[in-house]
Each structure stands twice: as structure tokens, then as C-alpha cells.
Motif scaffolding. Structure first.
Motif, PDB file in Angstrom:
ATOM      1  N   LEU A   4      52.274  20.028  37.701  1.00 32.96           N
ATOM      2  CA  LEU A   4      51.802  20.604  35.464  1.00 32.96           C
ATOM      3  C   LEU A   4      52.374  19.902  35.304  1.00 32.96           C
ATOM      4  O   LEU A   4      53.005  19.902  34.962  1.00 32.96           O
ATOM      5  CB  LEU A   4      51.063  21.964  36.617  1.00 32.96           C
ATOM      6  N   GLU A   6      52.492  20.062  31.019  1.00 34.66           N
ATOM      7  CA  GLU A   6      52.259  20.331  29.918  1.00 34.66           C
ATOM      8  C   GLU A   6      52.595  19.447  28.443  1.00 34.66           C
ATOM      9  O   GLU A   6      53.294  18.658  28.729  1.00 34.66           O
ATOM     10  CB  GLU A   6      52.478  21.654  29.451  1.00 34.66           C
ATOM     11  N   CYS A  22      47.814  20.239  29.615  1.00 36.26           N
ATOM     12  CA  CYS A  22      48.081  20.295  30.333  1.00 36.26           C
ATOM     13  C   CYS A  22      47.402  18.901  31.619  1.00 36.26           C
ATOM     14  O   CYS A  22      45.719  19.047  31.359  1.00 36.26           O
ATOM     15  CB  CYS A  22      47.400  21.420  31.101  1.00 36.26           C
ATOM     16  N   TRP A  36      46.616  29.533  31.652  1.00 39.09           N
ATOM     17  CA  TRP A  36      48.128  29.536  30.831  1.00 39.09           C
ATOM     18  C   TRP A  36      49.058  30.768  30.518  1.00 39.09           C
ATOM     19  O   TRP A  36      48.144  31.789  30.836  1.00 39.09           O
ATOM     20  CB  TRP A  36      47.603  28.088  29.651  1.00 39.09           C
ATOM     21  N   TYR A  94      52.927  27.435  29.352  1.00 39.17           N
ATOM     22  CA  TYR A  94      52.501  27.086  31.026  1.00 39.17           C
ATOM     23  C   TYR A  94      51.862  26.527  31.357  1.00 39.17           C
ATOM     24  O   TYR A  94      50.798  28.270  31.180  1.00 39.17           O
ATOM     25  CB  TYR A  94      53.653  27.597  31.982  1.00 39.17           C
ATOM     26  N   CYS A  95      51.205  25.193  31.979  1.00 32.98           N
ATOM     27  CA  CYS A  95      50.535  25.928  32.503  1.00 32.98           C
ATOM     28  C   CYS A  95      50.069  25.742  34.223  1.00 32.98           C
ATOM     29  O   CYS A  95      51.608  25.878  34.524  1.00 32.98           O
ATOM     30  CB  CYS A  95      50.087  24.336  32.585  1.00 32.98           C
ATOM     31  N   GLY A 106      53.581  24.536  35.637  1.00 32.86           N
ATOM     32  CA  GLY A 106      54.925  23.150  35.032  1.00 32.86           C
ATOM     33  C   GLY A 106      55.446  23.677  34.679  1.00 32.86           C
ATOM     34  O   GLY A 106      56.083  24.560  35.041  1.00 32.86           O
TER      35      GLY A 106
END
Length: 115
Positions: A4, A6, A22, A36, A94-95, A106
Motif C-alpha cells: 500500500l 500513500e 493510496c 485509513w 496510513y492506508c 502502508g
């Protein structure tokens, strides 16, 4: 291996907007729930928003009405539109992908909101 990635973070004044993106594999978008979360300095990870498999979007109360999650399955892209940003939104975003019992994040992208 799940990846992943971002993008779209940055610094903005309070009241401003940012859009996070993402990208992930086609497999991820077809099999997993995307979302997220964020981590502010000295705090635990906090769920921000998730798109459930039935298409329902959920948000943490603190961002309702300001953030919008969306995904483009044709492009394998997940987005988070963030409006009316507040200083308390400052965090690494964060994704995430939840694939059954497997959870991935990610690397994260920094969002800094200045007063």
C-alpha cells in the motif's frame, strides 16, 4: 505481498484541505476492506475511515462531515478528501487493507495542520 503506497500528505493551515491517495494491487481492491487510520505523536493508531465490502463508509466521530473516503476500483486507488482541517488532525495517515484475518498498513504520509 501486499503493498500500500500513500501520497498527498503535506502541511496546511487550519481550515484548509488535503486529499490523500493510496494505490494497491487489483487483488487487494477486490478482496479487502480498505481504509485509513492515523497516528498522532505520542498516541495510538486511530481508525479514521473505512469502506466496508457492501460499500458503506464509516468515520470516526471527529472527522464526520469533514472527511470523505472513496475508492476507484478501475484505478486501484483509495482516497481521503480532508476538508476543514484542524490542528488535531495532525498525524501520520496510513492506508489500510483488511483481508480476512490479515491486516496491512502502508508506510504512511505526514499531515501537518498549523494554527
Amino acid at each position: 505481498q501486499v503493498q500500500l503506497v500513500e501520497s498527498g500528505g503535506g502541511s496546511v493551515q487550519a481550515g484548509g484541505s488535503l486529499k490523500l491517495s493510496c494505490t494497491a494491487s487489483e487483488y487487494i481492491f477486490s478482496k479487502c476492506e480498505m481504509g485509513w487510520d492515523r497516528q498522532a505523536p505520542g498516541k495510538e493508531h486511530e481508525l479514521v475511515s473505512t469502506i466496508l465490502r457492501d460499500g458503506t463508509s464509516i468515520y470516526v466521530d471527529s472527522v464526520k462531515g469533514r472527511f470523505t473516503i472513496s475508492q476507484d476500483n478501475a484505478k486501484n486507488m483509495l482516497y481521503l478528501q480532508m476538508n476543514s482541517l484542524k490542528t488535531e488532525d495532525t498525524a501520520v495517515y496510513y492506508c489500510t487493507a483488511t483481508c480476512g484475518a490479515d491486516f496491512k498498513r502502508g508506510q504512511g504520509t505526514q499531515v501537518t495542520v498549523a494554527s
